[in-house]
Design a protein around this motif. Sequence first.
Motif, mmCIF file in Angstrom:
data_model
loop_
_atom_site.group_PDB
_atom_site.id
_atom_site.type_symbol
_atom_site.label_atom_id
_atom_site.label_comp_id
_atom_site.label_asym_id
_atom_site.label_seq_id
_atom_site.Cartn_x
_atom_site.Cartn_y
_atom_site.Cartn_z
ATOM 1 N N GLY A 55 0.817 -1.201 0.000
ATOM 2 C CA GLY A 55 0.000 0.000 0.000
ATOM 3 C C GLY A 55 0.852 1.253 0.000
ATOM 4 O O GLY A 55 2.059 1.216 -0.272
ATOM 5 N N LYS A 56 0.220 2.378 0.313
ATOM 6 C CA LYS A 56 0.888 3.680 0.267
ATOM 7 C C LYS A 56 1.948 3.809 1.366
ATOM 8 O O LYS A 56 1.792 3.292 2.474
ATOM 9 C CB LYS A 56 -0.142 4.802 0.408
ATOM 10 N N CYS A 57 3.007 4.534 1.019
ATOM 11 C CA CYS A 57 4.071 4.792 1.982
ATOM 12 C C CYS A 57 3.609 5.815 3.013
ATOM 13 O O CYS A 57 2.938 6.793 2.674
ATOM 14 C CB CYS A 57 5.313 5.312 1.270
ATOM 15 N N ASP A 58 3.961 5.584 4.267
ATOM 16 C CA ASP A 58 3.716 6.538 5.341
ATOM 17 C C ASP A 58 4.989 7.320 5.625
ATOM 18 O O ASP A 58 6.100 6.829 5.375
ATOM 19 C CB ASP A 58 3.281 5.808 6.621
ATOM 20 N N GLU A 59 4.826 8.520 6.171
ATOM 21 C CA GLU A 59 5.995 9.347 6.494
ATOM 22 C C GLU A 59 6.932 8.635 7.464
ATOM 23 O O GLU A 59 8.143 8.840 7.428
ATOM 24 C CB GLU A 59 5.545 10.681 7.087
ATOM 25 N N GLY A 60 6.392 7.804 8.317
ATOM 26 C CA GLY A 60 7.216 7.116 9.300
ATOM 27 C C GLY A 60 7.948 5.900 8.774
ATOM 28 O O GLY A 60 8.781 5.322 9.493
#
Length: 224
Positions: A97-102
């Motif tokens: 899925g989408k990358c998170d900032e963390g």
Amino acid sequence: MSTLPTFDPQLVPVFQVDAHLAAVPPQHLTPEALQARFANPPAWQPELVRERKFMNRAPAQAAVLVGLVMRDEPTVLLTQRPAHMSTHAGQIAFAGGKCDEGDADAAATALREAHEEVGLDARHVQVLGTLPEYVTGSAFYVTPVVALISPAMTLQLNTHEVSDAFEVPLAFLMNPAHHCWHRHDFEGVTREWLSMSYQDGEKQRFVWGATAGMLRNFYRFLQA
């Protein structure tokens, strides 16, 4: 908004099957051979890198886990997306899925998403490396993260994220005799895509679109 009409991809005719291409030899699909290939990658180019755009939305970075379960005959872990999803509903996909900032990197994204979607514990996963970025028609810039998965792993599905998880033999997917090309015309635009259809007991697993495209690139990587 999507500009692609609703259609059944399995009903779109096949215009080419790549049976003329050689399959990846079984000895190249062992854990040791896969580790060696990523440790010393060959010079190669991905075959499929970008789909025709069919959705007007902001681009998003994403990652998926191309998980290779190291059974006596290695398999690829795949999921089925629920029908309620806003994009690629009902399709077969890799966990991801989408990358998170963390997230530290694409591998971190893929491992986090695989845990959230199917309960895969990272202690059962050995990341080998990544394949080139693949851009979907829905504006996801996807990094495929290839990893070995211990057959001792257990799964627990998050049914909001996935409706099913299953495995397909790696040798089947790395044999171009099972790689079928489809062509669809809509409003003057011709779209082509690849599919790999696998009979899983009573279920027909129709792998197509981005997932099939990334698997095709993996085939090219292993054959280079």
